[in-house]
Design a protein around this motif. Structure first.
Motif, mmCIF file in Angstrom:
data_model
loop_
_atom_site.group_PDB
_atom_site.id
_atom_site.type_symbol
_atom_site.label_atom_id
_atom_site.label_comp_id
_atom_site.label_asym_id
_atom_site.label_seq_id
_atom_site.Cartn_x
_atom_site.Cartn_y
_atom_site.Cartn_z
ATOM 1 N N ALA B 130 89.217 -11.580 47.617
ATOM 2 C CA ALA B 130 89.763 -11.156 48.917
ATOM 3 C C ALA B 130 88.687 -10.453 49.751
ATOM 4 C CB ALA B 130 90.948 -10.219 48.701
ATOM 5 N N TRP B 131 88.845 -10.596 51.059
ATOM 6 C CA TRP B 131 87.881 -10.027 52.005
ATOM 7 C C TRP B 131 88.609 -9.421 53.201
ATOM 8 C CZ3 TRP B 131 87.749 -14.687 49.595
ATOM 9 C CH2 TRP B 131 86.637 -14.977 48.794
ATOM 10 N N ILE B 132 87.950 -8.471 53.863
ATOM 11 C CA ILE B 132 88.344 -8.097 55.219
ATOM 12 C C ILE B 132 87.445 -8.934 56.123
ATOM 13 C CG2 ILE B 132 88.521 -6.252 56.921
ATOM 14 C CD1 ILE B 132 90.512 -6.028 54.580
ATOM 15 N N ALA B 133 88.039 -9.953 56.736
ATOM 16 C CA ALA B 133 87.262 -10.955 57.477
ATOM 17 C C ALA B 133 87.257 -10.637 58.965
ATOM 18 C CB ALA B 133 87.860 -12.339 57.243
ATOM 19 N N TYR B 134 86.071 -10.752 59.583
ATOM 20 C CA TYR B 134 85.983 -10.449 61.016
ATOM 21 C C TYR B 134 85.284 -11.546 61.809
ATOM 22 C CZ TYR B 134 81.574 -8.467 59.279
ATOM 23 O OH TYR B 134 80.366 -8.275 58.644
ATOM 24 N N ARG B 135 84.856 -12.607 61.150
ATOM 25 C CA ARG B 135 84.354 -13.780 61.874
ATOM 26 C C ARG B 135 84.943 -15.040 61.245
ATOM 27 N NH1 ARG B 135 80.034 -13.213 65.347
ATOM 28 N NH2 ARG B 135 79.028 -15.193 64.892
ATOM 29 N N TYR B 136 85.213 -16.018 62.120
ATOM 30 C CA TYR B 136 85.747 -17.294 61.651
ATOM 31 C C TYR B 136 84.983 -18.414 62.339
ATOM 32 C CZ TYR B 136 88.638 -21.442 61.438
ATOM 33 O OH TYR B 136 89.053 -22.723 61.260
#
Lengths: 96, 199
Positions: B130-136
């Motif tokens: 799991a990640w805290i994602a801020y770019r896609y």
């Protein structure tokens, strides 16, 4: 920009599967802010795993409805009451 | 930075092998939302981990984005039946964020700006899952897809990957979240097709 929600009339069909009365014609009272208004005026977010109806005043959830293949899950925690219009039960042919 | 690919195990599998039961392949990226899209200014954004002992760990936007990041390429599966293969993200592994967190809790309740919640076992956030994602897809994560940051936990149905993530509360008892209290499965494994509560 197109709104990302529908009005509460979108609840009429799904709720007709559950209730004998037309709940979209009812008046609900929001448990969060106390605003009273027709269910048809709620903001219904339908691009989701279920229907989420929010108060137009405070945006808190008033009603949630999830339809699985064999059940309906109805959450009315966000509504203090639903006032549902019914035909006169005191007149001729009434049950009271 | 670490780049790796999930969804490929050894030899490359075909698309059909990567679709869990009952899912179809989506080429676009559908936007699902249970409410209005929150717009959180980055100078007021923060991410928090609250432990069962009452300790709070906080990261500002600058602090989060200064941490070592990964660029996972993962398949995602929405409970409404679409799947998207090979999506590319950038985010901070929860393993990094939990490095200094002391806890014996078994459960996590993830909460978002806007009031959304979702629950999962703490183990499902650890060990590179799991990640805290801020770019896609090479761009900053847009608000409609959960920006400025969302949880990314792709091995579970995508409602667990909370958009607009604000924090994680660690709990000794399981506390079902927004969809989990409304008929959806408490765990939500797409490969076991755990869509609804009794699946």
């Amino acid at each position: 920009m197109q709104a990302d929600y529908l009005d509460g009339n979108a609840l009429a069909g799904p709720l007709a599967e559950i209730f004998a009365a037309d709940v979209s014609a009812a008046v609900s009272r929001c448990a969060a802010c106390g605003q009273t208004g027709p269910v048809a005026s709620l903001r219904v977010y339908d691009r989701a795993p279920g229907l989420v109806a929010r108060c137009p005043g405070c945006e808190e959830v008033v009603l949630r409805l999830v339809r699985s293949p064999d059940s309906a899950w109805l959450d009315l925690r966000g509504a203090v009451t639903l006032r549902i219009p019914l035909r006169d039960g005191t007149g001729p042919g009434g049950q009271r | 930075m670490t780049t790796f690919t999930r969804g490929f195990h050894g030899r490359r599998r075909g698309e059909d092998d990567r679709l869990p039961p009952g899912q179809y392949l989506a080429e676009d990226f559908p936007v699902l939302s249970a409410g209005p899209t929150p717009h959180v200014p980055l100078d007021r954004w923060e991410f928090t981990i609250d432990t069962e002992a009452g300790q709070t760990h906080r990261w500002t936007w600058q602090e989060l984005t200064a941490l070592p990041y990964e660029e996972p390429v993962v398949d995602i599966h929405c409970v409404t039946s679409w799947s998207k293969l090979g999506t590319t993200w950038r985010g901070v592994s929860l393993d990094v964020l939990f490095e200094d967190v002391e806890s014996t809790a078994d459960y996590a309740l993830v909460y978002s700006y806007g009031g959304y919640t979702t629950n999962l076992p703490l183990d499902d956030l650890m060990d590179g899952k799991a990640w805290i994602a801020y770019r896609y897809d090479g761009e900053d994560l847009t608000p409609s897809h959960g920006g400025p940051a969302r949880l990314l936990v792709p091995h579970l149905y995508f409602w667990k990957s909370a958009k607009w993530v604000h924090g994680i509360r660690l709990l000794t008892e399981d506390w079902p979240g927004f969809w989990e209290t409304a008929g959806y499965h408490n765990y939500g494994d797409p490969w076991r097709e755990q869509r609804y509560a009794d699946d």
